[in-house]
Scaffold this active site. Structure first.
Site, PDB file in Angstrom:
ATOM      1  N   SER A 116       2.159   4.173  -0.707  1.00 29.95           N
ATOM      2  CA  SER A 116       1.238   4.791   0.253  1.00 29.95           C
ATOM      3  C   SER A 116       0.960   3.919   1.467  1.00 29.95           C
ATOM      4  O   SER A 116       0.340   4.361   2.421  1.00 29.95           O
ATOM      5  CB  SER A 116      -0.082   5.159  -0.435  1.00 29.95           C
ATOM      6  OG  SER A 116      -0.901   4.019  -0.567  1.00 29.95           O
ATOM      7  N   LYS A 163      -5.452  -0.467   0.782  1.00 32.72           N
ATOM      8  CA  LYS A 163      -5.529   0.678   1.700  1.00 32.72           C
ATOM      9  C   LYS A 163      -6.131   0.223   3.038  1.00 32.72           C
ATOM     10  O   LYS A 163      -6.681  -0.863   3.142  1.00 32.72           O
ATOM     11  CB  LYS A 163      -6.460   1.773   1.125  1.00 32.72           C
ATOM     12  CG  LYS A 163      -5.989   2.420  -0.162  1.00 32.72           C
ATOM     13  CD  LYS A 163      -4.975   3.501   0.098  1.00 32.72           C
ATOM     14  CE  LYS A 163      -4.628   4.241  -1.194  1.00 32.72           C
ATOM     15  NZ  LYS A 163      -3.554   5.201  -1.014  1.00 32.72           N
TER      16      LYS A 163
END
Lengths: 135, 436
Positions: free
Chosen positions: A50, A87
């Protein structure tokens, strides 16, 4: 507490040489380049896709500095539901959320009662193209 | 003697368990115990485990039988992780004041002489920084003497863990030096005499027979009488409780679960040989302490660092080394310490402090059996008792190991470590994983 040292200190040619200059000729050390707070720095291995848009790929290593205050837009190491994740940190009206750097992955907004703890800031990723050792 | 007080004692909460929780957050809020490697007994307990009634030294097989449904997690001691986390903790804690004594793997005294302003506020800031930088929760006790700082730390911990035991504002950071006399008196009256640093179970029992039950009772004893009836050591403890400093930094009264030998240097050291010499000497002293209490060690922590209060590049490094097998032999200990120093030494650094800590202590005679391929055992025990006798008679270091010895035999003996977590911070192939 942090100490930033230049690669080379420049001084005028005149004057008494300082013994401290000897240090400047030591071989370059990646620790100096990559680690500002050794006591607060940890390495993690990344698993997942991701964050590919940010250049962080599956099995890369990341350097996490817990001494840096996380700000909007930083890449962070966070703890969600007892797992570590890497993230982008976004602050929306003061509320933290964790965004991916890959459009096929959703943004993580903590649900009611869900704990999101930002542990530290990812300052660098290490990507190796050959493995010289067994790890 | 030099007393750079007031003193702070910074102590990590349930240190081994807290180290594990930094990398396994799922263990938060659950009963966790850490087991010794040699015999599988509890050497650290989370608050939840303490609340269940699990004691220090409790064997795992008994714990498992007694609390089958409590969801207890038992882990084998991961000394590589604890050693590294300890060195981080000590490094950040050093920022509290100009002088530091690393007392054990998870406790450090800080001399606060000359630090202006509100010491409790400063301690809260350092405590938060330790938590943020390392993930380790700590408590800080401050007092005019080391014994009172230790007592203050006990109060800070109890006030946090057992609300109601002490005033809530003393949780996490407790400064006894600024409490009004009446409040200090009430706190001392509410604390059992056995909680005092340097008063062991035997003396506490004798004191109780004389109706000296609380810290306040002990602090009102007459020091001269205490010396006549007991010892200079206890007299010193009583004087310290009364606020009179008698114990300086790096003057350790008694051995504990870990043995630590550390010292600050008079002036910065920047070459390898004196550093190796220093830790060799510490290892020899630690060996004497170890043999005096009849123990063996399986793991050694060697560390060295600069002073945060000196100009120049800051550096702090530690290494945890496993002995080939548990030993109390000075030759083994010195060789291990020298190997450790060679691994962490870095040129160009102005070192101000080094130390050696013995971890994973086990009583003599509990070592793992190994085939007697080399018959050094008995002979070296005799050698050690002769060495101790000579040093006892002619002074410390009269006879010592001339060469630290660099040859390290390959480790043949492996600990039982089925339950050990990865060495997250000391092995590239055991890093923690973060999902993206």
């Amino acid at each position: 507490m942090s100490l930033c040292l230049p690669f080379l200190s420049w001084r005028p040619p005149a004057g008494f040489p300082s013994p401290a200059d000897d240090y400047d000729h030591a071989r370059l050390d990646l620790n100096e380049l990559l680690i500002a707070h050794p006591l607060a720095t940890f390495f993690f291995e990344v698993s997942g896709r991701s964050m590919e848009g940010a250049g962080i790929f599956d099995r890369d290593l990341v350097i996490v500095d817990r001494a840096i205050k996380p700000a909007h837009g930083c890449i962070v190491l966070a703890q969600v539901d007892n797992d570590f994740t890497v993230k982008y940190l976004r602050l929306r009206r003061g509320q933290p959320e964790l965004a991916s750097a890959n459009p096929t992955f959703p943004t993580l907004r903590p649900a009611e009662g869900q704990q999101l703890l930002v542990c530290g800031v990812v300052t660098a990723a290490i990507k190796r193209f050959t493995r010289t050792r067994h790890f | 003697m030099h007393f750079p007080g007031p003193f702070a004692l910074i102590d990590a909460n349930n240190f081994y368990v807290s180290c594990e929780r930094v990398f396994r957050p799922a263990l938060e809020g659950r009963p966790v115990i850490v087991l010794s490697n040699n015999d599988g007994c509890a050497i650290a307990r989370s608050n939840e485990a303490k609340a269940l009634g699990i004691k220090m030294g409790h064997p795992w097989f008994q714990v498992r039988q007694a609390w089958p449904d409590a969801g207890i997690t038992a882990l084998s001691a991961n000394f590589a992780l604890y050693g590294d986390m300890s060195s981080r903790l000590m490094g950040v804690a050093a920022g509290l004041g100009p002088e530091q004594e690393v007392y054990s793997i998870d406790e450090t005294f800080i001399g606060l002489a000359g630090i202006p302003g509100d010491l409790a506020r400063r301690s809260h800031a350092v405590r938060s920084r330790i938590l943020q930088w390392t993930g380790l929760p700590t408590c800080v006790g401050i007092g005019p003497t080391k014994t009172l700082a230790k007592l203050a730390n006990h109060i800070a911990k109890s006030a946090e863990r057992k609300p109601g035991s002490y005033p809530a504002e003393l949780a996490q950071v407790c400064n006894l030096a600024i409490l009004p006399a009446s409040e200090l008196d009430a706190i001392m009256a509410a604390t059992e005499v056995s909680e005092v640093w340097g008063i062991g179970p035997r003396i506490a029992g004798q004191l109780r027979m004389l109706n000296v039950r609380t810290v306040r009772d002990a602090a009102s004893l007459d020091p001269a009488t205490v010396r006549r009836r007991w010892s200079v050591t206890l007299e010193r403890t009583i004087r310290e409780l009364q606020g009179q400093p008698c114990i300086g930094l790096e003057q350790q009264p008694s051995a504990k679960q870990q043995i630590a030998c550390t010292r600050s240097f008079g002036q910065p050291v920047d070459s390898l040989e004196p550093m190796v010499q220093a830790v060799s000497e510490f290892a020899a002293r630690a060996g004497e302490k170890l043999r005096a209490q009849g123990g063996r060690t399986g793991q050694m922590l060697v560390f060295a660092h600069t002073s945060p209060f000196q100009p120049g590049k800051s550096y702090s490094k530690s290494i945890t080394l496993a002995l080939r097998r548990p030993s109390s032999n000075t030759l083994d200990l010195v060789a291990t310490a020298a190997r450790g120093m060679r691994a962490i030494f870095k040129p160009g650094i102005q070192f101000m402090k080094a130390g050696v800590m013995l971890l994973d202590l086990a009583p003599e005679g509990q070592e793992q059996e190994e085939l007697p391929l080399d018959n050094e055992g008995e002979a070296s025990e005799r050698l050690m008792s002769v060495l101790d006798a000579i040093n006892d008679r002619y002074g410390q270091g009269a006879i010592r190991v001339a060469s630290a010895g660099t040859q390290v035999k390959k480790r043949e003996w492996e600990m039982r470590q089925q339950l050990r977590t990865p060495r997250y911070t000391t092995r590239w192939d055991e890093l923690p994983v973060a999902r993206t």
